[in-house]
Structure formats: C-alpha cells, structure tokens
Design an enzyme around this catalytic site. Structure first.
Site, PDB file in Angstrom:
ATOM      1  CD1 TRP A   1     -69.947  37.471 -48.424  1.00 33.74           C
ATOM      2  CD2 TRP A   1     -71.266  37.767 -46.627  1.00 33.74           C
ATOM      3  NE1 TRP A   1     -71.256  37.459 -48.861  1.00 33.74           N
ATOM      4  CE2 TRP A   1     -72.081  37.640 -47.778  1.00 33.74           C
ATOM      5  CE3 TRP A   1     -71.880  37.959 -45.389  1.00 33.74           C
ATOM      6  CZ2 TRP A   1     -73.475  37.698 -47.722  1.00 33.74           C
ATOM      7  CZ3 TRP A   1     -73.266  38.031 -45.330  1.00 33.74           C
ATOM      8  CH2 TRP A   1     -74.049  37.894 -46.493  1.00 33.74           C
TER       9      TRP A   1
ATOM     10  CG  LEU B   1     -71.293  13.505 -48.556  1.00 29.08           C
ATOM     11  CD1 LEU B   1     -70.125  13.610 -49.534  1.00 29.08           C
ATOM     12  CD2 LEU B   1     -72.064  14.824 -48.575  1.00 29.08           C
TER      13      LEU B   1
ATOM     14  CD  GLU C   1     -52.504  17.736 -56.787  1.00 22.11           C
ATOM     15  OE1 GLU C   1     -52.181  18.904 -57.082  1.00 22.11           O
ATOM     16  OE2 GLU C   1     -51.691  16.785 -56.814  1.00 22.11           O
TER      17      GLU C   1
ATOM     18  CG  HIS D   1     -69.504  33.296 -38.290  1.00 24.61           C
ATOM     19  ND1 HIS D   1     -68.365  32.927 -38.975  1.00 24.61           N
ATOM     20  CD2 HIS D   1     -69.082  34.116 -37.288  1.00 24.61           C
ATOM     21  CE1 HIS D   1     -67.311  33.512 -38.411  1.00 24.61           C
ATOM     22  NE2 HIS D   1     -67.714  34.250 -37.395  1.00 24.61           N
TER      23      HIS D   1
ATOM     24  CD  GLU E   1     -54.709  26.622 -33.341  1.00 20.58           C
ATOM     25  OE1 GLU E   1     -55.479  26.300 -34.274  1.00 20.58           O
ATOM     26  OE2 GLU E   1     -54.002  25.801 -32.729  1.00 20.58           O
TER      27      GLU E   1
ATOM     28  CB  VAL F   1     -52.296  24.290 -43.846  1.00 20.26           C
ATOM     29  CG1 VAL F   1     -52.944  23.035 -43.313  1.00 20.26           C
ATOM     30  CG2 VAL F   1     -51.862  24.065 -45.290  1.00 20.26           C
TER      31      VAL F   1
ATOM     32  CG  ASN G   1     -67.990  32.557 -42.657  1.00 19.97           C
ATOM     33  OD1 ASN G   1     -68.011  32.346 -43.859  1.00 19.97           O
ATOM     34  ND2 ASN G   1     -68.160  31.601 -41.756  1.00 19.97           N
TER      35      ASN G   1
ATOM     36  CG  ASP H   1     -60.592  32.275 -43.652  1.00 21.60           C
ATOM     37  OD1 ASP H   1     -61.284  32.719 -42.720  1.00 21.60           O
ATOM     38  OD2 ASP H   1     -59.400  32.622 -43.836  1.00 21.60           O
TER      39      ASP H   1
HETATM   40  C1  IPE Z   1     -59.231  28.735 -40.167  1.00 25.08           C
HETATM   41  O1  IPE Z   1     -59.672  30.041 -40.340  1.00 25.08           O
HETATM   42  C2  IPE Z   1     -60.170  27.978 -39.302  1.00 25.08           C
HETATM   43  C3  IPE Z   1     -61.505  27.783 -39.807  1.00 25.08           C
HETATM   44  C4  IPE Z   1     -61.977  28.112 -40.990  1.00 25.08           C
HETATM   45  C5  IPE Z   1     -62.406  27.128 -38.912  1.00 25.08           C
HETATM   46  P1  IPE Z   1     -59.045  31.249 -39.484  1.00 25.08           P
HETATM   47  O2  IPE Z   1     -59.640  32.482 -40.029  1.00 25.08           O
HETATM   48  O3  IPE Z   1     -59.223  30.982 -38.051  1.00 25.08           O
HETATM   49  O4  IPE Z   1     -57.501  31.128 -39.844  1.00 25.08           O
HETATM   50  P2  IPE Z   1     -56.318  32.166 -39.634  1.00 25.08           P
HETATM   51  O5  IPE Z   1     -56.381  32.622 -38.210  1.00 25.08           O
HETATM   52  O6  IPE Z   1     -56.555  33.299 -40.579  1.00 25.08           O
HETATM   53  O7  IPE Z   1     -55.080  31.400 -39.973  1.00 25.08           O
HETATM   54  C1  IPE Z   2     -64.163  31.486 -41.045  1.00 22.53           C
HETATM   55  O1  IPE Z   2     -64.422  32.833 -41.291  1.00 22.53           O
HETATM   56  C2  IPE Z   2     -65.053  30.896 -39.983  1.00 22.53           C
HETATM   57  C3  IPE Z   2     -64.373  30.594 -38.716  1.00 22.53           C
HETATM   58  C4  IPE Z   2     -63.094  30.662 -38.490  1.00 22.53           C
HETATM   59  C5  IPE Z   2     -65.219  30.181 -37.612  1.00 22.53           C
HETATM   60  P1  IPE Z   2     -63.680  33.960 -40.466  1.00 22.53           P
HETATM   61  O2  IPE Z   2     -64.502  34.303 -39.275  1.00 22.53           O
HETATM   62  O3  IPE Z   2     -62.285  33.559 -40.180  1.00 22.53           O
HETATM   63  O4  IPE Z   2     -63.726  35.154 -41.496  1.00 22.53           O
HETATM   64  P2  IPE Z   2     -62.582  36.230 -41.738  1.00 22.53           P
HETATM   65  O5  IPE Z   2     -61.336  35.480 -42.123  1.00 22.53           O
HETATM   66  O6  IPE Z   2     -62.415  37.012 -40.479  1.00 22.53           O
HETATM   67  O7  IPE Z   2     -63.125  37.066 -42.872  1.00 22.53           O
HETATM   68 MG    MG Z   3     -60.510  33.860 -41.148  1.00 21.19          MG
END
Ligand code: IPE
Ligand code: IPE
Ligand code: MG
Length: 253
Positions: free
Chosen positions: A31, A137, A210, A43, A73, A198, A28, A26
């Site tokens: 960033w 792996l 953990e 991404h 989602e 989660v 991206n 999470d």
């Molecule tokens: C969780 O990240 C899903 C992935 C990393 C693929 P999200 O950014 O979608 O999660 P929420 O919406 O903040 O819970």
């Molecule tokens: C996780 O990064 C990647 C995916 C859910 C595809 P996000 O796109 O959720 O990045 P933030 O949380 O908006 O920074």
């Molecule tokens: Mg996110």
C-alpha cells in the site's frame, strides 16, 4: 459409530454473525510502496484500519476479534522495519489501552512476548489486567506469534504439569494449554493483501474455520469490506464432516 474427540461439535446457525473473526492484516508495505511512501507509512495507516474494524465488529455483535500483527518469522525483515514496527506497537499500546477499556473491550495478546522490549511487555500486562473483566468484545493481538510455537508451548506446559501423562491423551487436554484457550475457535478467517496462505497463524484453531481471501490491501480494508466477508461467511454451509442432508435434518429439529 466411532466418535473421536472434536473441539467443533456445535453447528452455528446458518446466516449468523461470526462469533470469532481472525484476520491476517497483510498488504501494508505494498500500500505504501504504491504511493512512493516508506513501508512504515503503510503500517501506520494499518493501525487506523484496526480502529475501524474494532468499531465495526462491536456494532455487529462479534464477540472475539483476533488480529495477526507480527509473526514469529517477521524478525527476518530488515532491522529498520522491525524497529519501526516495535515503536508503532508501543505507541499504539500507550494511546489505545484506555480507549479500549472505556469501550468495554477486553484486550489480550498471544505470542512469545518475552522477546519484546520490557516497556512493550509492561504495557501489554497493564492492558490485559485493566481490561480483564470487560465483556463487550475480546480483542486479541497475535504478536511474535506462530501456530507451531503455540502447539509446542502447549505441549511443553502440559508435559511439565503432569509428570505421568498418559500416551493416549485427548485433544482437549492439549487444547486447554493453547494460548487462545479462552476463546472459541474462529468462525471466519480473513486474509487481506491477495496471498492465499495461512503464514503460521492459528494452525490448530483454524481446522474448521471458513476462509475468506481478498486482494484489498489492509490499509484499504473498511467496514464495507468487512461486511462483504461476513456476507460470504453467511452463505457457507458448515458441515464439520457431516453431509448436507444431515444438516437439514438437524435444522428442522
Ligand atoms: C503474515 O504476513 C503475518 C502478519 C500479517 C503479521 P506476512 O506478510 O509476514 O506473510 P508472508 O511472509 O507473505 O507469508
Ligand atoms: C502486514 O503487511 C503487516 C506485517 C506483517 C507486520 P506487510 O508488511 O506484510 O505488507 P506487504 O505484504 O509487504 O505488502
Ligand atoms: Mg505481507
């Protein structure tokens, strides 16, 4: 003493390297936005991080690495972002499958892939077939994955296969239909990006995993960050319901 069915009867050795690491990648978007770049740039950078983490896991002898790439989602995001993510996924599959195979990596995808473009589905099947016998792996991508979906699809498969299913079926009966039945449950869960949730990842399998959370955004997550997470894991006492004293007894035996 009543001993209910448990899918986690074994206690891993203290200080050992986690056999299975599962990661919510999470951060991206943030960033990229902090650099005044479009979210998709984050991404793209995130794919580079994946390469580094696979390498670091192989060097440490981690047997299973599972990455959450797209949740059930995430379709709720703006169409542009979803389309770009799909293109990125397809491009990464095209480029990386042969390299994964060269490195002896078994590639798997979990999630409802029927919703993806047929080209993506084709590459997934190709990659899974090509790498099926590799043992170094097991690298799993969770794509259009949801923990609730997983439990539901397992339930549906189980019911379809045994018409006169007893009502008192065991955990193991259902667990064999879960999409990660080929892997042990994760020892270590990592979530980057500073959120403490989660987000519908491996709900069933995380029962005794953990948990490790870091504010580091996924594109910045490097080998050192992975090492910190593993070190934190190695200091945990995994009791699986027992007392600390019981564990000491088991260890001296
Ligand atoms: C969780 O990240 C899903 C992935 C990393 C693929 P999200 O950014 O979608 O999660 P929420 O919406 O903040 O819970
Ligand atoms: C996780 O990064 C990647 C995916 C859910 C595809 P996000 O796109 O959720 O990045 P933030 O949380 O908006 O920074
Ligand atoms: Mg996110």
């Amino acid at each position: 003493m009543p001993q209910g069915p448990s899918s986690t009867p074994e206690i891993p050795e203290t200080g050992s390297v986690p056999k299975h690491i599962a990661i919510i990648m999470d951060g991206n978007g943030r960033w990229a936005q902090s650099r005044y770049m479009p979210r998709i740039a984050g991404h793209k950078q995130g794919v580079e991080t994946v390469r580094g983490v696979i390498k670091a896991c192989m060097e440490r002898g981690v047997a299973f690495l599972t990455l959450f790439a797209f949740s059930s989602e995430n379709w709720r995001r703006p169409t542009d972002e979803v389309t770009s993510l799909m293109q990125l996924f397809l491009g990464a599959l095209e480029q990386e499958i042969a390299k994964l195979h060269e490195n002896g990596i078994r590639f798997k995808v979990i999630g409802d892939i029927s919703k993806f473009d047929p080209k993506i589905v084709e590459f997934i099947h190709l990659g899974e077939q090509l790498t099926a016998n590799n043992t170094r792996l097991t690298f799993t991508i969770a794509a259009n994955y949801g923990g609730r979906w997983d439990i539901m699809q397992a339930m549906r498969k189980m019911m379809a296969q045994s018409k006169d299913l007893p009502l008192n079926f065991e955990e193991e009966s259902l667990a064999q239909y879960l999409s990660m039945s080929y892997a042990p449950e994760p020892d270590l869960f990592i979530r980057t990006g500073g959120e403490y949730r989660v987000s519908n990842f491996l709900l069933w399998q995380l029962a005794y995993t953990e948990l490790y959370f870091t504010n580091t955004l996924w594109p910045d997550f490097d080998e050192h960050e992975l090492e910190l997470a593993i070190q934190s894991y190695q200091q945990r006492e995994r009791r699986f319901g027992r007392t600390s004293e019981q564990l000491q007894m088991l260890l001296v035996r």
